[in-house]
Design a protein around this motif. Structure first.
Motif, short mmCIF file in Angstrom:
data_model
loop_
_atom_site.label_atom_id
_atom_site.label_comp_id
_atom_site.label_asym_id
_atom_site.label_seq_id
_atom_site.Cartn_x
_atom_site.Cartn_y
_atom_site.Cartn_z
N TRP A 158 -1.02 58.66 70.33
CA TRP A 158 -1.72 59.68 69.75
C TRP A 158 -2.89 59.07 68.68
O TRP A 158 -2.85 57.95 68.35
N THR A 190 -4.23 59.31 64.71
CA THR A 190 -3.93 59.85 63.34
C THR A 190 -4.90 59.33 62.50
O THR A 190 -5.64 58.44 62.69
N ARG A 196 -5.68 68.11 59.07
CA ARG A 196 -5.01 68.64 60.43
C ARG A 196 -5.84 68.99 61.63
O ARG A 196 -5.75 68.95 62.61
N PHE A 237 -5.72 67.15 65.14
CA PHE A 237 -5.55 67.91 66.13
C PHE A 237 -6.69 67.63 67.15
O PHE A 237 -6.51 67.67 68.37
N ASN A 288 -7.31 64.26 68.66
CA ASN A 288 -6.44 64.16 69.83
C ASN A 288 -6.73 64.92 70.97
O ASN A 288 -6.74 64.18 72.26
N CYS A 341 -4.94 74.64 65.14
CA CYS A 341 -5.25 73.95 64.07
C CYS A 341 -4.75 74.70 62.68
O CYS A 341 -4.35 74.29 61.53
N ALA A 345 -1.09 75.21 62.07
CA ALA A 345 -0.64 73.99 61.56
C ALA A 345 -1.06 73.61 60.15
O ALA A 345 -0.12 73.27 59.34
N TYR A 404 4.58 66.49 65.04
CA TYR A 404 3.29 65.31 65.40
C TYR A 404 2.61 66.10 66.41
O TYR A 404 3.07 66.74 67.05
N CYS A 405 1.51 65.31 66.56
CA CYS A 405 0.53 65.83 67.52
C CYS A 405 0.56 64.92 68.88
O CYS A 405 -0.08 63.79 69.01
N LEU A 429 -0.71 69.09 73.69
CA LEU A 429 -2.04 69.67 73.19
C LEU A 429 -2.93 70.19 73.88
O LEU A 429 -3.13 71.46 74.17
#
Length: 548
Positions: free
Chosen positions: A97, A99, A115, A119, A122, A237, A240, A277-278, A283
């Protein structure tokens, strides 16, 4: 023409950063009819009318550095000049992923930007093959919010200007915020939801992950698949960032414009948010899933009418109001359930009648009927003789009065000031002005705001503004706009080293006024209660994206 007037290019060389900005008197948008959004949008079995309007000017610009420096590779800077804030992050691409890591451990955390970027990157990492190449030189994201997101009373007082929409229109765009975040007075127009929805669309378009409607080519084909990607990812998003699953009407309005909205089932995205976590594969699977059951039906304010929103600059404790109503709902008796059922029934009637009124106005020459109604107060329309249009307007006025009455009953039962007495008195006085169609409290109710729907062929606007002025309520600048998300793309010629292209995102976004708190409880969601709170006035955001 209104959207694009008065634009100009501002070009400034920042060494290795070439900055492009675009300014315009651009869509300002207020959204929604429903009565308090909290009591109307949170049930996936109920629909809610959302009127979206243009609301002010704001921008997000994404800029790519022309010259790569080793210490700037894979770096994203987020700048909010109005708040004198700058955040810088390293983009960390791991095997599973993407971050962000703060470059300064002392910088403040902003979950809505952080966030959303995480997202969205990702999702892009699994959707755009060369996304790392576009990120390699680093990005600088600048966020500027419209004046109407925040109370401008101090700015008007400093200039000795009266509290009117004309005074607001005379202010410079995107004024700096003079108070701390803790002391900041918002107008409840959904700045956070608009920011998230817009930033998602901006990043996806920058990396060529989606293509949305062009303002300069309004009839150009638009992919519903791309719109759903923007919508679904923005919903994730925003939830989150909030740390909870809301109704989603604010994001939906930002993407699709005015509509009849039925929310998505929370369990669609709950597993993803519970992971902590993403996971990009998960996703992408959820964003593109066909399980999304939200419904969007086109809707618009009937021709000949306009919206007006007022800012009392008081505010209410929305989370506290919501928790008290939910507690009441859990333990209420049959009498309380009857109030809810009746309120839902009156809401549905208002929704249906508005559709019927729009159809009648499209099919009939009703100018004389509208003019007759505009000359007297709504309570006197019963004395008029006329056809379908007058009858529909009388019926809407009656049913919306019933909506307000049942909202007050629910508020009394739950010991919550959904329509406080001071607001009731002002609304009743507003309804006595000839040319006022309906009026009420938006969002979750309380003291956050007041709205009215006015007939354009009347003198109601100036009279209502004068009335509100005597009650220290500041009229805001609003126009309905049903078009939803759009992007403008302007070619720009050579500048020394490269050919540049700028994309301008015209998000006519909207959000429930001061109402992003979800109504989820143990196993059910509060039914739609009150289709006529102006649930939202979100802000049209312009997004400026420079592509490689």
């Amino acid at each position: 023409d209104r959207t694009l007037r008065d634009f100009e290019w501002l070009i400034e060389d920042e060494g290795s950063m070439l900055q492009f900005s675009w300014e315009s008197s651009h869509d300002r948008r207020i959204h929604g009819i429903g009565s308090p959004k909290h009591w109307s949008c949170s049930d996936s079995q109920c629909s809610n009318v959302l009127f979206c309007c243009s609301f002010g000017f704001s921008k997000i610009s994404i800029k790519r550095r022309l010259n790569r420096k080793d210490d700037q590779m894979d770096v994203i800077e987020v700048h909010s000049p109005q708040f004198s804030m700058m955040a810088s992050y390293d983009v960390i691409v791991e095997s599973k992923w993407v971050t962000l890591r703060k470059r300064d451990i002392n910088q403040k955390t902003n979950p809505y930007t952080e966030r959303t970027i995480v997202f969205t990157l990702n999702f892009i990492s699994r959707s755009v093959p060369n996304w790392r190449g576009q990120l390699a030189r680093g990005l600088k994201i600048s966020l500027v919010a419209d004046n109407d997101f925040y109370s401008q009373r101090s700015q008007l007082e400093a200039r000795n200007l009266p509290a009117s929409s004309a005074s607001l229109a005379s202010l410079e765009k995107c004024l700096p915020v003079l108070t701390s975040m803790d002391d900041l007075k918002k107008t409840g127009l959904g700045s956070s939801a608009t920011l998230v929805s817009s930033l998602v669309g901006a990043l996806l378009s920058y990396f060529d992950a989606v293509k949305v409607r062009s303002i300069s080519e309004p009839r150009s084909p638009v992919s519903n698949v791309d719109l759903r990607i923007v919508h679904n990812l923005a919903q994730i998003c925003h939830c989150a960032a909030q740390g909870k699953i809301g109704s989603g009407f604010d994001v939906s309005s930002a993407v699709y414009g005015s509509q009849i909205y039925t929310r998505f089932s929370p369990d669609i995205i709950a597993p993803l948010l519970e992971e902590g976590y993403c996971d990009p594969d998960h996703l992408v699977e959820i964003v593109k899933s066909d399980r999304w059951d939200n419904k969007v039906e086109s809707f618009a304010l009937p021709k000949g009418f306009r919206l007006l929103l007022g800012d009392p600059s008081h505010g209410s404790n929305t989370p506290n109001m919501v928790s008290k109503v939910l507690a009441w709902k859990r333990k209420t008796d049959e009498k309380g359930q009857a109030i809810i059922r009746q309120l839902i029934s009156h809401n549905k009637k208002v929704e249906d009648l508005f559709g019927e009124l729009s159809d009648a106005l499209e099919q009939l020459n009703a100018a004389d009927d509208i003019r007759s109604c505009s000359r007297i107060s709504a309570s006197e329309w019963g004395s008029l003789t006329g056809g379908t249009v007058i009858k529909k307007m009388r019926d809407i006025e009656t049913e919306f009065s019933n909506v307000r009455r049942h909202l007050r009953l629910m508020g009394d039962a739950a010991d919550v000031d959904i329509e406080p007495i001071s607001q009731t008195n002002l609304i009743d006085a507003t309804l006595k002005v000839p040319g006022v169609f309906i009026s009420g409290v938006p969002g979750a109710g309380g003291h956050d705001a007041i709205f009215s729907v006015l007939m354009k062929d009347s003198n109601a606007l100036s009279q209502v503004e004068d009335l509100w002025f005597t009650h220290s309520v500041l009229p805001l600048i609003v126009e309905e706009d049903a078009s939803g998300i759009a992007i403008d793309q302007f070619p720009y010629g050579h500048n020394h080293q490269s050919q540049e292209e700028t994309k301008v995102f015209n998000f006519q976004s909207t959000r429930g006024t001061a109402s992003s708190i979800p109504l989820q409880q143990e196993s059910s969601w509060l039914p739609m209660i009150g289709i006529f709170a102006l649930v939202g006035a979100g802000a049209a955001m312009a997004y400026y994206l420079r592509r490689r």
